[in-house]
Design a protein around this motif. Structure first.
Motif, PDB file in Angstrom:
ATOM      1  N   ALA A  84       0.821  -1.087   0.238  1.00 18.04           N
ATOM      2  CA  ALA A  84      -0.148  -0.100   0.206  1.00 18.04           C
ATOM      3  C   ALA A  84       0.909   1.239   0.006  1.00 18.04           C
ATOM      4  O   ALA A  84       0.686   2.298  -0.563  1.00 18.04           O
ATOM      5  CB  ALA A  84      -0.992  -0.063   1.217  1.00 18.04           C
ATOM      6  N   LEU A  85       2.016   1.315   0.923  1.00 13.79           N
ATOM      7  CA  LEU A  85       2.841   2.476   0.702  1.00 13.79           C
ATOM      8  C   LEU A  85       3.593   2.606  -0.390  1.00 13.79           C
ATOM      9  O   LEU A  85       3.384   3.737  -1.099  1.00 13.79           O
ATOM     10  CB  LEU A  85       3.880   2.271   2.005  1.00 13.79           C
ATOM     11  CG  LEU A  85       5.001   3.124   2.166  1.00 13.79           C
ATOM     12  CD1 LEU A  85       4.290   4.622   2.212  1.00 13.79           C
ATOM     13  CD2 LEU A  85       6.141   2.837   3.116  1.00 13.79           C
ATOM     14  N   ASP A  86       4.027   1.636  -1.034  1.00 15.00           N
ATOM     15  CA  ASP A  86       4.516   1.568  -2.467  1.00 15.00           C
ATOM     16  C   ASP A  86       3.577   2.145  -3.411  1.00 15.00           C
ATOM     17  O   ASP A  86       4.028   3.088  -4.346  1.00 15.00           O
ATOM     18  CB  ASP A  86       5.092   0.150  -2.818  1.00 15.00           C
ATOM     19  CG  ASP A  86       6.386  -0.247  -2.215  1.00 15.00           C
ATOM     20  OD1 ASP A  86       6.849   0.686  -1.504  1.00 15.00           O
ATOM     21  OD2 ASP A  86       6.663  -1.586  -2.208  1.00 15.00           O
ATOM     22  N   GLU A  87       2.470   1.651  -3.516  1.00 15.92           N
ATOM     23  CA  GLU A  87       1.388   2.322  -4.320  1.00 15.92           C
ATOM     24  C   GLU A  87       1.142   3.775  -4.103  1.00 15.92           C
ATOM     25  O   GLU A  87       1.207   4.442  -5.148  1.00 15.92           O
ATOM     26  CB  GLU A  87      -0.021   1.339  -4.407  1.00 15.92           C
ATOM     27  CG  GLU A  87       0.408  -0.001  -4.646  1.00 15.92           C
ATOM     28  CD  GLU A  87      -0.991  -1.009  -4.492  1.00 15.92           C
ATOM     29  OE1 GLU A  87      -1.910  -0.442  -4.051  1.00 15.92           O
ATOM     30  OE2 GLU A  87      -0.821  -1.918  -4.743  1.00 15.92           O
ATOM     31  N   ALA A  88       1.168   4.261  -2.859  1.00 17.56           N
ATOM     32  CA  ALA A  88       0.846   5.578  -2.699  1.00 17.56           C
ATOM     33  C   ALA A  88       1.815   6.522  -3.286  1.00 17.56           C
ATOM     34  O   ALA A  88       1.859   7.405  -3.607  1.00 17.56           O
ATOM     35  CB  ALA A  88       0.552   5.785  -1.005  1.00 17.56           C
ATOM     36  N   LEU A  89       3.048   6.042  -2.849  1.00 12.90           N
ATOM     37  CA  LEU A  89       4.555   6.826  -3.248  1.00 12.90           C
ATOM     38  C   LEU A  89       4.502   6.816  -4.752  1.00 12.90           C
ATOM     39  O   LEU A  89       4.540   7.740  -5.460  1.00 12.90           O
ATOM     40  CB  LEU A  89       5.647   6.097  -2.700  1.00 12.90           C
ATOM     41  CG  LEU A  89       5.798   6.256  -1.323  1.00 12.90           C
ATOM     42  CD1 LEU A  89       7.053   5.575  -0.749  1.00 12.90           C
ATOM     43  CD2 LEU A  89       5.927   7.795  -1.034  1.00 12.90           C
ATOM     44  N   ARG A  90       4.172   5.763  -5.398  1.00 16.34           N
ATOM     45  CA  ARG A  90       4.122   5.629  -7.098  1.00 16.34           C
ATOM     46  C   ARG A  90       3.008   6.612  -7.455  1.00 16.34           C
ATOM     47  O   ARG A  90       3.417   7.362  -8.458  1.00 16.34           O
ATOM     48  CB  ARG A  90       3.878   4.291  -7.475  1.00 16.34           C
ATOM     49  CG  ARG A  90       4.971   3.498  -7.554  1.00 16.34           C
ATOM     50  CD  ARG A  90       4.827   1.964  -8.272  1.00 16.34           C
ATOM     51  NE  ARG A  90       5.799   1.278  -8.130  1.00 16.34           N
ATOM     52  CZ  ARG A  90       5.891   0.128  -7.122  1.00 16.34           C
ATOM     53  NH1 ARG A  90       5.038   0.019  -6.389  1.00 16.34           N
ATOM     54  NH2 ARG A  90       6.819  -0.538  -7.042  1.00 16.34           N
ATOM     55  N   ARG A  91       1.927   6.489  -6.749  1.00 18.26           N
ATOM     56  CA  ARG A  91       0.955   7.717  -7.417  1.00 18.26           C
ATOM     57  C   ARG A  91       1.356   8.981  -6.962  1.00 18.26           C
ATOM     58  O   ARG A  91       1.216   9.996  -7.909  1.00 18.26           O
ATOM     59  CB  ARG A  91      -0.515   7.284  -6.476  1.00 18.26           C
ATOM     60  CG  ARG A  91      -1.417   6.330  -7.149  1.00 18.26           C
ATOM     61  CD  ARG A  91      -2.885   6.627  -6.322  1.00 18.26           C
ATOM     62  NE  ARG A  91      -2.818   6.640  -4.783  1.00 18.26           N
ATOM     63  CZ  ARG A  91      -2.778   5.584  -4.082  1.00 18.26           C
ATOM     64  NH1 ARG A  91      -2.598   4.384  -4.633  1.00 18.26           N
ATOM     65  NH2 ARG A  91      -2.835   5.676  -2.870  1.00 18.26           N
ATOM     66  N   MET A  92       1.872   9.402  -5.889  1.00 20.78           N
ATOM     67  CA  MET A  92       2.385  10.870  -5.667  1.00 20.78           C
ATOM     68  C   MET A  92       3.590  10.910  -6.647  1.00 20.78           C
ATOM     69  O   MET A  92       3.338  12.227  -7.269  1.00 20.78           O
ATOM     70  CB  MET A  92       2.750  10.746  -4.281  1.00 20.78           C
ATOM     71  CG  MET A  92       1.861  10.596  -3.142  1.00 20.78           C
ATOM     72  SD  MET A  92       2.524  10.551  -1.660  1.00 20.78           S
ATOM     73  CE  MET A  92       3.362  12.129  -1.128  1.00 20.78           C
TER      74      MET A  92
END
Length: 123
Positions: A84-92
């Motif tokens: 979830a953190l990786d996905e959030a960072l990728r989105r950002m």
């Protein structure tokens, strides 16, 4: 005593783990056999310290049958959290890359931050 569950072998008792003491507190020993691989059974000893109480509480509740199940569930939760953190960072990062506003030079960005926060330039 050994028991096999879902391709994994647990040693020593109904709780599925061999408990021992260490300078850091209780430890759990897990032996398992992977199916469909040529890996030999592997034993992992983990010193849980104060977190042993969390494992014991989950075992006492009946939600888990062994120490190993609790540890695996914790690792799955960690994997979900990291994903979830990786996905959030990728989105950002993607949002920043897709931002149509023009880029500004780094010195200008730092000057804006210094002005906003009242910091002096270190040179």
């Amino acid at each position: 005593m050994r028991m096999e569950t879902m391709g994994r072998t647990y040693a020593d008792g109904a709780r599925g783990g061999k408990r021992g003491g260490s300078a850091l507190g209780a430890s759990v020993t897990v032996s398992y056999t992977r199916r469909m691989t040529k890996a030999s059974p592997r034993t992992l000893t983990v010193s849980l310290g104060p977190q042993q109480k969390l494992v014991d509480e989950r075992l006492a509740s009946g939600a888990y049958a062994s120490d190993s199940e609790v540890v695996r569930a914790g690792l799955r939760a960690l994997e979900r959290e990291e994903t979830a953190l990786d996905e959030a960072l990728r989105r950002m990062v993607q949002e920043a890359l897709d931002d149509p506003r023009p880029s500004i030079p780094i010195e200008e960005a730092f000057e804006r931050l210094r002005a906003k926060h009242g910091l002096r330039a270190k040179r």
